[in-house]
Design an enzyme around this catalytic site. Structure first.
Site, PDB file in Angstrom:
ATOM      1  N   GLU A  47     -50.115  35.193  50.689  1.00  0.00           N
ATOM      2  CA  GLU A  47     -49.409  34.194  49.876  1.00  0.00           C
ATOM      3  C   GLU A  47     -48.369  34.836  48.971  1.00  0.00           C
ATOM      4  O   GLU A  47     -48.587  35.913  48.438  1.00  0.00           O
ATOM      5  CB  GLU A  47     -50.420  33.425  48.992  1.00  0.00           C
ATOM      6  CG  GLU A  47     -49.778  32.361  48.088  1.00  0.00           C
ATOM      7  CD  GLU A  47     -50.790  31.575  47.251  1.00  0.00           C
ATOM      8  OE1 GLU A  47     -51.912  32.079  47.039  1.00  0.00           O
ATOM      9  OE2 GLU A  47     -50.432  30.469  46.810  1.00  0.00           O
ATOM     10  N   GLU A  78     -48.722  29.756  51.646  1.00  0.00           N
ATOM     11  CA  GLU A  78     -49.940  30.518  51.893  1.00  0.00           C
ATOM     12  C   GLU A  78     -50.573  30.238  53.249  1.00  0.00           C
ATOM     13  O   GLU A  78     -51.466  29.414  53.360  1.00  0.00           O
ATOM     14  CB  GLU A  78     -50.959  30.321  50.775  1.00  0.00           C
ATOM     15  CG  GLU A  78     -51.207  28.900  50.333  1.00  0.00           C
ATOM     16  CD  GLU A  78     -52.094  28.860  49.081  1.00  0.00           C
ATOM     17  OE1 GLU A  78     -53.107  29.569  49.036  1.00  0.00           O
ATOM     18  OE2 GLU A  78     -51.752  28.107  48.147  1.00  0.00           O
ATOM     19  N   ASP A 134     -56.975  36.461  45.874  1.00  0.00           N
ATOM     20  CA  ASP A 134     -55.970  35.458  45.499  1.00  0.00           C
ATOM     21  C   ASP A 134     -55.866  35.448  43.975  1.00  0.00           C
ATOM     22  O   ASP A 134     -56.848  35.143  43.286  1.00  0.00           O
ATOM     23  CB  ASP A 134     -56.385  34.088  46.053  1.00  0.00           C
ATOM     24  CG  ASP A 134     -55.254  33.070  45.998  1.00  0.00           C
ATOM     25  OD1 ASP A 134     -54.333  33.240  45.172  1.00  0.00           O
ATOM     26  OD2 ASP A 134     -55.306  32.087  46.770  1.00  0.00           O
ATOM     27  N   HIS A 141     -48.058  24.911  48.140  1.00  0.00           N
ATOM     28  CA  HIS A 141     -47.843  23.878  47.123  1.00  0.00           C
ATOM     29  C   HIS A 141     -46.692  24.263  46.193  1.00  0.00           C
ATOM     30  O   HIS A 141     -46.447  25.438  45.949  1.00  0.00           O
ATOM     31  CB  HIS A 141     -49.113  23.713  46.285  1.00  0.00           C
ATOM     32  CG  HIS A 141     -49.681  25.030  45.809  1.00  0.00           C
ATOM     33  ND1 HIS A 141     -49.421  25.535  44.569  1.00  0.00           N
ATOM     34  CD2 HIS A 141     -50.444  25.967  46.445  1.00  0.00           C
ATOM     35  CE1 HIS A 141     -50.022  26.712  44.448  1.00  0.00           C
ATOM     36  NE2 HIS A 141     -50.633  27.009  45.573  1.00  0.00           N
ATOM     37  N   ASP A 167     -48.437  32.899  41.861  1.00  0.00           N
ATOM     38  CA  ASP A 167     -49.652  32.724  42.665  1.00  0.00           C
ATOM     39  C   ASP A 167     -49.435  33.492  43.965  1.00  0.00           C
ATOM     40  O   ASP A 167     -48.479  33.212  44.695  1.00  0.00           O
ATOM     41  CB  ASP A 167     -49.842  31.213  42.909  1.00  0.00           C
ATOM     42  CG  ASP A 167     -51.038  30.869  43.776  1.00  0.00           C
ATOM     43  OD1 ASP A 167     -51.832  31.757  44.112  1.00  0.00           O
ATOM     44  OD2 ASP A 167     -51.166  29.665  44.113  1.00  0.00           O
ATOM     45  N   HIS A 182     -50.663  22.667  41.350  1.00  0.00           N
ATOM     46  CA  HIS A 182     -50.409  21.937  42.599  1.00  0.00           C
ATOM     47  C   HIS A 182     -49.520  20.737  42.297  1.00  0.00           C
ATOM     48  O   HIS A 182     -49.990  19.615  42.169  1.00  0.00           O
ATOM     49  CB  HIS A 182     -51.715  21.514  43.271  1.00  0.00           C
ATOM     50  CG  HIS A 182     -52.439  22.660  43.910  1.00  0.00           C
ATOM     51  ND1 HIS A 182     -52.525  22.837  45.273  1.00  0.00           N
ATOM     52  CD2 HIS A 182     -53.072  23.724  43.367  1.00  0.00           C
ATOM     53  CE1 HIS A 182     -53.196  23.945  45.542  1.00  0.00           C
ATOM     54  NE2 HIS A 182     -53.547  24.508  44.402  1.00  0.00           N
TER      55      HIS A 182
HETATM   56 MN    MN Z   1     -53.309  31.487  45.572  1.00  0.00          MN
HETATM   57 MN    MN Z   2     -51.638  28.850  46.036  1.00  0.00          MN
END
Ligand code: MN
Ligand code: MN
Length: 291
Positions: A274, A186, A80, A152, A91, A160
């Site tokens: 994700e 995700e 990640d 998020h 992200d 977030h």
């Molecule tokens: Mn992530």
């Molecule tokens: Mn994330």
């Protein structure tokens, strides 16, 4: 928007390299440092420490400074990665599987669930409707969504922000997605025997600064100036005895927020996929690569 587009490209390139290069026998510590250096070489900064969560660890594991863990045959490894450009965050995550049939199936399910979720995104759609697409794909394929973790909204310097995207059709996620939002989706997937929730494990290596004014031998003000509220890793700090205890003390005081590793509650393996997307007038654009 340019910074978000650039951050997304950086994350995509780093994950491309990760999927080609990580192999059995690699030390997680070296992998994390290598991927974080790739981000910096592309004129971006890590938005959070690279997370390398193995098997039943779903998220928030980054190697401690003395980590000897190596990738082993049968491992299910979530990679990640977050990068930011002037605070604009990309992200994204992939799951690498090293000779494990069940792991392959979980990873493929997470990837398909993400694709299905992305197809639902347009202005006006409720967060729970995106989640429903994820839950349906998981069940169709004989697996279970991990509902203890969510996607998020992302804003500049805020990982977030605003709305959360559940990994199933869950009560309470009634907010509607709006044009112009940047959202990280995700899906986390576990086996049918899994609990579908997570609990904190013993490893705590990721923190963010909440109050830079608390006195400490860890230089909170300097971290705050570099990171704002974005997470950092213990291994990024000077390696001095007592640092771990001091970070624990600061967390209890509320000067830091601690992000313990999150483990599937029944100990079952977890896969994750994700992407970060930008919501357009009639759909969305994937900023971190092709879905
Ligand atoms: Mn992530
Ligand atoms: Mn994330």
């Amino acid at each position: 928007m340019d910074d978000f587009i650039e951050a997304g490209k950086v994350v995509r390139r780093v994950l491309d390299r990760a999927s080609k290069e990580i192999d059995v026998g690699d030390k997680l510590l070296e992998v994390a440092e290598y991927l974080e250096d790739l981000i910096r070489d592309m004129d971006a900064e890590p938005a959070f420490p690279v997370n390398l969560s193995l098997n039943e660890v779903a998220a928030h594991y980054t190697p401690p400074p003395d980590d000897e863990t190596e990738v082993e045959p049968g491992d299910v490894l979530k990679v990640d990665v977050g990068a930011h450009v002037n605070g604009a965050i990309g992200d994204a995550a992939i799951t690498l599987v090293f000779d494990n049939e069940l792991g392959e199936s979980l990873a493929e399910t997470a990837r398909k669930a993400l694709k299905a979720a992305i197809e639902t995104v347009e202005p006006g759609v409720r967060c729970k409707d995106v989640g429903r697409a994820i839950g349906e794909v998981c069940r169709e394929r004989g697996h279970k969504p991990v509902i203890g973790l969510t996607g998020h909204q992302v804003e500049r310097w805020n990982l977030h922000a605003g709305v959360s995207i559940p990994n199933d059709d869950l009560k309470g996620y009634e907010q509607r997605i709006e044009e112009g939002m940047v959202i990280a989706i995700e899906p986390f997937v576990t086996t049918e025997r899994g609990d579908g929730d997570v609990r904190p494990g013993p490893t705590v290596e990721i923190y963010s600064v909440q109050d830079p004014n608390v006195r400490s031998r860890v230089n909170l003000r300097r971290i705050w100036e570099e990171r704002d509220g974005l997470p950092f890793a213990r291994r990024w700090l000077d390696d001095r005895p007592g640092t771990r205890l001091e970070l624990g003390r600061l967390s209890k005081l509320g000067a830091l927020k601690a992000y313990p590793e999150l483990v599937e509650a029944a100990g079952e393996p977890v896969a994750q996929w994700e992407h970060t997307v930008f919501v357009t007038e009639d759909g969305c654009e994937v900023l971190t690569g092709s879905p």
